[in-house]
Scaffold this active site. Structure first.
Site, short mmCIF file in Angstrom:
data_model
loop_
_atom_site.label_atom_id
_atom_site.label_comp_id
_atom_site.label_asym_id
_atom_site.label_seq_id
_atom_site.Cartn_x
_atom_site.Cartn_y
_atom_site.Cartn_z
CG HIS A 290 10.84 35.47 8.35
ND1 HIS A 290 10.50 35.83 7.06
CD2 HIS A 290 11.95 36.20 8.66
CE1 HIS A 290 11.38 36.73 6.61
NE2 HIS A 290 12.27 36.96 7.56
CB CYS B 20 6.19 38.71 3.58
SG CYS B 20 5.89 37.14 2.95
C1 CIR Z 1 13.92 37.22 1.66
O1 CIR Z 1 14.64 36.22 1.60
O2 CIR Z 1 14.15 38.11 2.47
C2 CIR Z 1 12.79 37.37 0.71
N1 CIR Z 1 13.11 36.74 -0.52
C3 CIR Z 1 11.52 36.76 1.29
C4 CIR Z 1 11.01 37.50 2.47
C5 CIR Z 1 9.71 36.98 2.95
N2 CIR Z 1 9.24 37.77 4.02
C6 CIR Z 1 8.40 37.35 4.93
O3 CIR Z 1 8.02 36.19 4.93
N3 CIR Z 1 8.06 38.18 5.90
#
Ligand code: CIR
Length: 253
Positions: A161, A248
């Protein structure tokens, strides 16, 4: 001034979190829960009201609540997460946000993860990434443009991201991982460069002048302090194993 944090507990199935590269050591779900609890207690100690959405064993990644909504000034755009297995997470987040915000939706083919959205004053930089597409960015423009926010697309390569590689600290200062997106992307902002060996720490969380940093990245913490911010280091090892980081785990408002 931030007053509220929406968080979501670690799923019973968190060991199956979506990851780009398999972990050498499996996720320790109990330790992840302890790290998450310390995170929540830190936000509470910084004065935020905590709203907790219950975890859901059907969704291994549900603790990464940031990805489900972009919330600003009483308006929440519920996303259509780029990873299909995560789309069902949004329902419970919507149910929660409806109490605090006017809610808007995003329908496919548009996709967006909140982790790609970095608001700095009147600009929202949105990563064009493997999770967020142009239609998702356009939907954000429809919702937030009329509120006076400028949407700035930013190409993201080599990271999950946009906020995997940068964070806004406040006072026109931000941290940015070296060799990620060009510093010239960000107008009129003092950039604190994070060296490659500490790139994970470029995701930190600023709460009313205090910056929560990932523990174990001393150069980043020192640089943030030197920039004039108090820091609180938190151990994030098990969150990192799920490809997550500090921002997140919450939706702040
Ligand atoms: C994913 O791959 O979507 C989750 N395992 C990790 C998401 C992390 N989200 C973020 O950094 N906003």
């Amino acid at each position: 001034m931030l007053t509220r944090a929406i968080v979501r507990g670690i799923s019973d199935s968190y060991q199956n979190a979506t990851v780009e590269t398999p972990n050498e050591h499996p996720i320790d779900v109990d330790l992840a829960r302890q790290q998450h609890s310390r995170y929540v207690e830190t936000l509470r100690a910084l004065g935020l009201e905590i709203i907790e959405v219950p975890q859901d064993p059907r969704f291994p990644d549900c603790c990464f609540v940031e990805d489900c909504a972009l919330f600003h000034n009483g308006v929440a755009l519920l996303t259509n997460p780029g990873e299909p297995s995560r789309r069902g997470e949004v329902r419970a987040v919507r149910f929660c946000l409806e109490k605090y915000a006017a809610t808007e939706s995003m329908e496919g083919p548009a996709t967006m993860d909140g982790g790609d959205c970095l608001r700095i004053n009147n600009q929202i930089y949105i990563g064009l990434s493997s999770r967020t597409n142009l239609a998702g960015i356009e939907r954000a423009r429809q919702v937030f443009g009329p509120l006076g926010l400028q949407i700035v697309p930013v190409e993201v390569r080599g990271a999950l991201h946009l906020k995997s590689v940068c964070s806004y600290l406040g006072n026109r200062k931000m941290v940015l991982a070296e060799n990620s997106v060009p510093a010239s992307t960000f107008n009129n902002i003092e950039i604190i460069m994070i060296p490659p060996e500490e790139a994970y720490a470029a995701n930190c969380l600023s709460v009313n002048g205090t910056v929560i940093c990932s523990a174990g990245y001393p150069k980043t913490e020192a640089a943030v302090k030197l920039a004039g911010f108090q820091t609180v280091p938190l151990s994030m090892t098990e969150i990192k194993k799920g490809d997550g980081s500090l921002t997140c785990l919450s939706i702040l408002s």
